[in-house]
Motif scaffolding. Sequence first.
Motif, mmCIF file in Angstrom:
data_model
loop_
_atom_site.group_PDB
_atom_site.id
_atom_site.type_symbol
_atom_site.label_atom_id
_atom_site.label_comp_id
_atom_site.label_asym_id
_atom_site.label_seq_id
_atom_site.Cartn_x
_atom_site.Cartn_y
_atom_site.Cartn_z
ATOM 1 N N GLY A 94 48.703 40.322 24.913
ATOM 2 C CA GLY A 94 47.263 40.322 25.132
ATOM 3 C C GLY A 94 46.544 41.254 24.184
ATOM 4 O O GLY A 94 45.390 41.630 24.429
ATOM 5 N N ALA A 95 47.242 41.634 23.093
ATOM 6 C CA ALA A 95 46.678 42.486 22.039
ATOM 7 C C ALA A 95 46.265 43.865 22.547
ATOM 8 O O ALA A 95 45.479 44.551 21.890
ATOM 9 C CB ALA A 95 45.495 41.788 21.367
ATOM 10 N N GLY A 96 46.788 44.278 23.703
ATOM 11 C CA GLY A 96 46.474 45.599 24.229
ATOM 12 C C GLY A 96 45.051 45.749 24.730
ATOM 13 O O GLY A 96 44.600 46.867 25.013
ATOM 14 N N ASP A 97 44.334 44.656 24.883
ATOM 15 C CA ASP A 97 42.934 44.703 25.286
ATOM 16 C C ASP A 97 42.794 45.080 26.760
ATOM 17 O O ASP A 97 43.509 44.554 27.609
ATOM 18 C CB ASP A 97 42.287 43.335 25.050
ATOM 19 N N LEU A 98 41.860 45.989 27.059
ATOM 20 C CA LEU A 98 41.658 46.457 28.430
ATOM 21 C C LEU A 98 40.274 46.109 28.967
ATOM 22 O O LEU A 98 39.877 46.609 30.015
ATOM 23 C CB LEU A 98 41.865 47.974 28.499
ATOM 24 N N THR A 99 39.532 45.253 28.273
ATOM 25 C CA THR A 99 38.173 44.944 28.716
ATOM 26 C C THR A 99 38.141 43.935 29.850
ATOM 27 O O THR A 99 37.183 43.908 30.627
ATOM 28 C CB THR A 99 37.331 44.412 27.547
ATOM 29 N N GLN A 100 39.161 43.081 29.953
ATOM 30 C CA GLN A 100 39.237 42.107 31.038
ATOM 31 C C GLN A 100 40.683 41.982 31.495
ATOM 32 O O GLN A 100 41.608 41.976 30.679
ATOM 33 C CB GLN A 100 38.736 40.736 30.569
ATOM 34 N N ALA A 101 40.882 41.868 32.798
ATOM 35 C CA ALA A 101 42.232 41.730 33.347
ATOM 36 C C ALA A 101 42.795 40.355 33.034
ATOM 37 O O ALA A 101 42.075 39.352 33.071
ATOM 38 C CB ALA A 101 42.218 41.962 34.850
ATOM 39 N N LEU A 102 44.082 40.304 32.751
ATOM 40 C CA LEU A 102 44.746 39.031 32.471
ATOM 41 C C LEU A 102 45.402 38.418 33.703
ATOM 42 O O LEU A 102 45.565 37.201 33.770
ATOM 43 C CB LEU A 102 45.797 39.219 31.368
ATOM 44 N N ILE A 103 45.806 39.239 34.646
ATOM 45 C CA ILE A 103 46.396 38.726 35.886
ATOM 46 C C ILE A 103 45.895 39.553 37.061
ATOM 47 O O ILE A 103 45.529 40.721 36.903
ATOM 48 C CB ILE A 103 47.939 38.723 35.865
ATOM 49 N N GLY A 104 45.908 38.921 38.247
ATOM 50 C CA GLY A 104 45.469 39.608 39.446
ATOM 51 C C GLY A 104 46.239 39.152 40.665
ATOM 52 O O GLY A 104 47.295 38.506 40.565
ATOM 53 N N GLY A 105 45.689 39.464 41.822
ATOM 54 C CA GLY A 105 46.408 39.242 43.071
ATOM 55 C C GLY A 105 46.708 37.788 43.380
ATOM 56 O O GLY A 105 47.767 37.476 43.938
ATOM 57 N N LEU A 106 45.812 36.874 43.049
ATOM 58 C CA LEU A 106 46.071 35.465 43.330
ATOM 59 C C LEU A 106 47.249 34.953 42.508
ATOM 60 O O LEU A 106 48.098 34.193 43.006
ATOM 61 C CB LEU A 106 44.824 34.629 43.057
ATOM 62 N N MET A 107 47.325 35.373 41.258
ATOM 63 C CA MET A 107 48.450 34.977 40.413
ATOM 64 C C MET A 107 49.743 35.622 40.902
ATOM 65 O O MET A 107 50.820 35.030 40.794
ATOM 66 C CB MET A 107 48.153 35.330 38.957
ATOM 67 N N ARG A 108 49.630 36.825 41.449
ATOM 68 C CA ARG A 108 50.811 37.470 42.032
ATOM 69 C C ARG A 108 51.382 36.613 43.154
ATOM 70 O O ARG A 108 52.600 36.426 43.261
ATOM 71 C CB ARG A 108 50.438 38.852 42.558
ATOM 72 N N THR A 109 50.502 36.057 44.012
ATOM 73 C CA THR A 109 50.971 35.218 45.103
ATOM 74 C C THR A 109 51.726 34.001 44.581
ATOM 75 O O THR A 109 52.795 33.640 45.097
ATOM 76 C CB THR A 109 49.775 34.758 45.957
ATOM 77 N N SER A 110 51.187 33.380 43.531
ATOM 78 C CA SER A 110 51.874 32.231 42.928
ATOM 79 C C SER A 110 53.220 32.645 42.350
ATOM 80 O O SER A 110 54.218 31.918 42.480
ATOM 81 C CB SER A 110 51.005 31.622 41.822
ATOM 82 N N ALA A 111 53.262 33.810 41.718
ATOM 83 C CA ALA A 111 54.503 34.273 41.100
ATOM 84 C C ALA A 111 55.584 34.546 42.133
ATOM 85 O O ALA A 111 56.770 34.258 41.909
ATOM 86 C CB ALA A 111 54.226 35.533 40.281
ATOM 87 N N ILE A 121 52.768 42.910 30.571
ATOM 88 C CA ILE A 121 51.439 42.563 30.092
ATOM 89 C C ILE A 121 50.943 43.599 29.089
ATOM 90 O O ILE A 121 50.685 44.758 29.450
ATOM 91 C CB ILE A 121 50.432 42.476 31.253
ATOM 92 N N ASP A 122 50.803 43.197 27.839
ATOM 93 C CA ASP A 122 50.154 44.073 26.859
ATOM 94 C C ASP A 122 48.648 43.841 26.969
ATOM 95 O O ASP A 122 48.014 43.214 26.128
ATOM 96 C CB ASP A 122 50.650 43.768 25.446
ATOM 97 N N GLY A 123 48.108 44.348 28.063
ATOM 98 C CA GLY A 123 46.714 44.153 28.415
ATOM 99 C C GLY A 123 46.490 44.733 29.795
ATOM 100 O O GLY A 123 47.271 45.573 30.268
ATOM 101 N N ALA A 124 45.452 44.261 30.479
ATOM 102 C CA ALA A 124 45.064 44.838 31.765
ATOM 103 C C ALA A 124 45.370 43.895 32.919
ATOM 104 O O ALA A 124 45.470 42.681 32.754
ATOM 105 C CB ALA A 124 43.572 45.178 31.756
ATOM 106 N N ILE A 125 45.504 44.497 34.110
ATOM 107 C CA ILE A 125 45.644 43.752 35.359
ATOM 108 C C ILE A 125 44.563 44.226 36.323
ATOM 109 O O ILE A 125 43.853 45.203 36.050
ATOM 110 C CB ILE A 125 47.035 43.932 35.994
ATOM 111 N N ARG A 126 44.431 43.534 37.467
ATOM 112 C CA ARG A 126 43.540 44.007 38.513
ATOM 113 C C ARG A 126 44.171 43.733 39.874
ATOM 114 O O ARG A 126 45.273 43.207 39.959
ATOM 115 C CB ARG A 126 42.165 43.365 38.403
ATOM 116 N N ASP A 127 43.467 44.118 40.943
ATOM 117 C CA ASP A 127 43.980 44.002 42.313
ATOM 118 C C ASP A 127 45.206 44.883 42.515
ATOM 119 O O ASP A 127 46.275 44.433 42.957
ATOM 120 C CB ASP A 127 44.297 42.546 42.651
#
Length: 230
Positions: A94-111, A121-127
Motif C-alpha cells: 500500500g506504499a506505506g500510505d497512512l491517509t486512508q485505511a486499507l482494511i477494517g473490521g468488516l473485512m476481518r469478519t470475512s477473513a 499491510i504496508d499501509g493503515a488499518i482501522r477498527d
Amino acid sequence: MTSRSEWPAGYFIGSRDKVPDSTTLDAWRRLAVPNIGDCMGRSVAARGLKPYHNDSQLVVCGPALTVKVRPGDNLMIHKAIEIAQPGDVIVVDGAGDLTQALIGGLMRTSAITKKIAAFIIDGAIRDLNEWAEGGVAVYARGNTLRGPSKDGPGEVNIPISCAGLLVSPGDLIVADADGVIAVPFDELDDLLPKVQQHAQREEKIRANNAAGTTDPERFNSLLRAKGCPV
C-alpha cells in the motif's frame, strides 16, 4: 486464468504456481523470526510494521497471497480475500500510505470465515478494537479512521515490495512478536536446516549463560583479531 495482456492497464489477478506444503509449514512454524533473519544475512525483515491482533504468542506461518493497490484503495484486497485459501497470508503493498485505511473490521469478519491466517499491510488499518479480539493476525504500518475507496487500480499475485520485503506469490511468510519476514519459496528447503542448526546453537548459548559458564574466549578472540590486547 486469462493472460496479463487481456487485462486493462493497472488491473490484474494472477495465480500462484507453487505454495509450501503442510510438512514445510509445520517445520518453519517452530522457528523464531529472529533466527530466520540471522540466517538470511540479518538484513531481511519488514520495517515499520506493528501487530494489532493483541496476541504476543501467536506465530503466523503461511504462503503469501500478494496484492498491490493504489494508496487508499482496497478493491483488489476484497478480491484477494475472495480467492484466498485457508492459512493464506495476504500481503499488501500500500506504499506505506497512512491517509486512508486499507482494511477494517468488516473485512476481518470475512477473513475469519475464510480462515485466512494474517494480513501484512504496508499501509493503515482501522477498527482497532475488532482486530484486538484476535481470530486473524494483522501487521500494519499504522491506523486511521478514514476509510478507503474501491475504485482500483490494483493487482493480485504479482511480485511486490511490502515494508522493505520483496515478496512473490507463494513465498513463505513467518511472523511473531518480533516482526515479519518473507522466505522465497525456492530457498525454503536449503535454508530450513541452517535455521534449525542456528536455533540449536542459540539454545546451547542460552543454557551456558543461565548456568554462568559462558566461554569468554568467544568474544575475546574477536577482540584480539581487531588488535585489542585482551
